[in-house]
Design an enzyme around this catalytic site. Structure first.
Site, short mmCIF file in Angstrom:
data_model
loop_
_atom_site.label_atom_id
_atom_site.label_comp_id
_atom_site.label_asym_id
_atom_site.label_seq_id
_atom_site.Cartn_x
_atom_site.Cartn_y
_atom_site.Cartn_z
N SER A 92 0.86 -1.20 0.00
CA SER A 92 0.00 0.00 0.00
C SER A 92 0.89 1.24 0.00
CB SER A 92 -0.86 -0.01 1.27
OG SER A 92 -1.45 1.25 1.48
N TYR A 120 -1.76 -0.47 10.35
CA TYR A 120 -1.80 -0.82 8.93
C TYR A 120 -0.51 -0.38 8.25
CZ TYR A 120 -3.63 -1.16 4.12
OH TYR A 120 -3.82 -1.47 2.78
P1 NDP Z 1 -11.32 -6.34 -0.26
O1 NDP Z 1 -11.84 -6.16 1.12
O2 NDP Z 1 -12.23 -6.13 -1.42
O3 NDP Z 1 -10.65 -7.77 -0.40
C1 NDP Z 1 -9.86 -8.33 0.61
C2 NDP Z 1 -9.62 -9.79 0.29
O4 NDP Z 1 -8.83 -10.37 1.35
C3 NDP Z 1 -10.92 -10.57 0.22
O5 NDP Z 1 -10.85 -11.49 -0.84
C4 NDP Z 1 -10.95 -11.31 1.55
O6 NDP Z 1 -11.61 -12.55 1.43
C5 NDP Z 1 -9.46 -11.56 1.80
N1 NDP Z 1 -9.20 -11.80 3.21
C6 NDP Z 1 -9.28 -10.91 4.23
N2 NDP Z 1 -8.98 -11.54 5.39
C7 NDP Z 1 -8.72 -12.84 5.08
C8 NDP Z 1 -8.34 -13.97 5.83
N3 NDP Z 1 -8.16 -13.92 7.16
N4 NDP Z 1 -8.14 -15.15 5.19
C9 NDP Z 1 -8.32 -15.24 3.85
N5 NDP Z 1 -8.67 -14.19 3.07
C10 NDP Z 1 -8.86 -13.01 3.69
O7 NDP Z 1 -10.08 -5.36 -0.32
P2 NDP Z 1 -8.98 -5.00 -1.44
O8 NDP Z 1 -9.19 -5.78 -2.66
O9 NDP Z 1 -8.96 -3.53 -1.50
O10 NDP Z 1 -7.66 -5.48 -0.67
C11 NDP Z 1 -6.70 -6.33 -1.25
C12 NDP Z 1 -5.32 -5.89 -0.79
O11 NDP Z 1 -5.06 -4.58 -1.30
C13 NDP Z 1 -5.16 -5.79 0.73
O12 NDP Z 1 -3.93 -6.34 1.12
C14 NDP Z 1 -5.18 -4.28 0.99
O13 NDP Z 1 -4.45 -3.92 2.13
C15 NDP Z 1 -4.52 -3.76 -0.29
N6 NDP Z 1 -4.78 -2.34 -0.59
C16 NDP Z 1 -6.07 -1.90 -0.87
C17 NDP Z 1 -6.28 -0.56 -1.14
C18 NDP Z 1 -7.65 -0.01 -1.44
O14 NDP Z 1 -7.83 1.23 -1.45
N7 NDP Z 1 -8.64 -0.81 -1.72
C19 NDP Z 1 -5.17 0.41 -1.13
C20 NDP Z 1 -3.89 -0.17 -0.84
C21 NDP Z 1 -3.72 -1.49 -0.58
P3 NDP Z 1 -12.91 -13.02 2.29
O15 NDP Z 1 -13.70 -11.82 2.63
O16 NDP Z 1 -13.58 -13.98 1.36
O17 NDP Z 1 -12.31 -13.69 3.45
#
Ligand code: NDP
Length: 255
Positions: free
Chosen positions: A141, A156
């Site tokens: 990020s 974070y």
């Molecule tokens: P979402 O919330 O849309 O997706 C997050 C994903 O992580 C989901 O598929 C969720 O799956 C999975 N996840 C969360 N916790 C667990 C767990 N304990 N075990 C397995 N899977 C897990 O968010 P984003 O797509 O935005 O996030 C993806 C990455 O991008 C993250 O690492 C985030 O920090 C990073 N990011 C996002 C930004 C943004 O603005 N969106 C900016 C910068 C970085 P499920 O719910 O099915 O468990």
């Protein structure tokens, strides 16, 4: 960019950036293994991958649980017999303040999800990726590259800064074995990430609006834009890139 015969493991494949990447890999002919916990969302992404011509292996698992991490790797190897690309994408943001009574609990849970899970998955996947001379992409990020308070906070930022340095250390260690490791550091991307801590939809919209105003390009990225960069870095076109930390942020870090 063809990924025919490549096996790609994407954590957090059920939503947002991970879902976009899984679908794009499927469109390019990859064999995809995707991980998440939400059955309905996993099914939805799986259907889109199938439509794109590749039936994914869907693994319902919690990446913070060691037994689940072992199962993710063993099921992928059992199913496909190899692993070429690991995308450590599962993660979330929980706002944190160092003055909060639960600061350490928030820190522990974010480190477990955003950093430790990526380390354990990499540890178990690395022998297979060395064998295939593949590569690893960690979704970090912009919060790794500058401090944020309020809706983001120290926990974070620290977890993602740790992930970037993990990227560099492992890139250095695995380079002689022909394996590349890179970080992608998005700015604001419209996904479900904010829904996880804003129950009020108008508050969520307000947050995206204010994030948009903070970018010089005055826009929020869509998950597919990050997916495109993931595929580029995972491809042969990026064969000279390792240990890099790629901001993709509509200019956010310049302000
Ligand atoms: P979402 O919330 O849309 O997706 C997050 C994903 O992580 C989901 O598929 C969720 O799956 C999975 N996840 C969360 N916790 C667990 C767990 N304990 N075990 C397995 N899977 C897990 O968010 P984003 O797509 O935005 O996030 C993806 C990455 O991008 C993250 O690492 C985030 O920090 C990073 N990011 C996002 C930004 C943004 O603005 N969106 C900016 C910068 C970085 P499920 O719910 O099915 O468990």
């Amino acid at each position: 960019m063809s990924f025919k015969s490549k096996v790609v493991l994407v954590t957090g494949g059920s939503s947002g950036i991970g879902a976009a990447a899984a679908i794009k890999f499927a469109e390019e002919g990859a064999k995809v293994s995707m991980v998440g916990r939400n059955e309905k969302k996993l099914q939805n992404v799986s259907d889109k991958c199938k439509k794109a011509g590749s039936i994914p292996l869907v693994i319902n698992a919690d990446v913070t649980k060691d037994e689940d991490v072992k199962r993710i790797i063993s099921d992928t190897i059992k199913h496909y017999g190899r692993l070429d690309i690991l995308v450590n994408n599962a993660g979330t943001c929980i706002p944190s303040s160092i003055l909060a009574p639960n600061a350490v609990q928030t820190f522990d849970s974010l480190m477990a999800l955003n950093l430790r899970s990526a380390i354990y998955l990499t540890n178990l996947a690395a022998p297979y990726i060395v064998e295939s001379k593949g590569n690893i992409i960690n979704i970090s990020s912009v919060a790794a590259l500058r401090p944020f308070e309020d809706e983001v906070g120290f926990a974070y930022c620290t977890s993602k800064a740790g992930l970037d340095h993990f990227t560099r250390c492992v890139a250095l260690e695995l380079a002689p074995k022909g394996v590349r490791v890179n970080s992608i550091n998005p700015g604001p991307v419209r996904t479900d990430i904010a829904k996880r801590y804003f129950t009020d939809e108008s508050k969520e919209q307000e947050m995206w609006e204010s994030a948009k105003k903070m970018t010089p390009l005055n826009r929020i990225s869509e998950p597919e834009e990050i997916g495109d960069l993931i595929l580029y870095l995972a491809s042969e076109k990026a064969r000279s890139i390792t240990g890099a930390v790629y901001a993709i942020d509509n200019g956010y870090l310049m302000k």
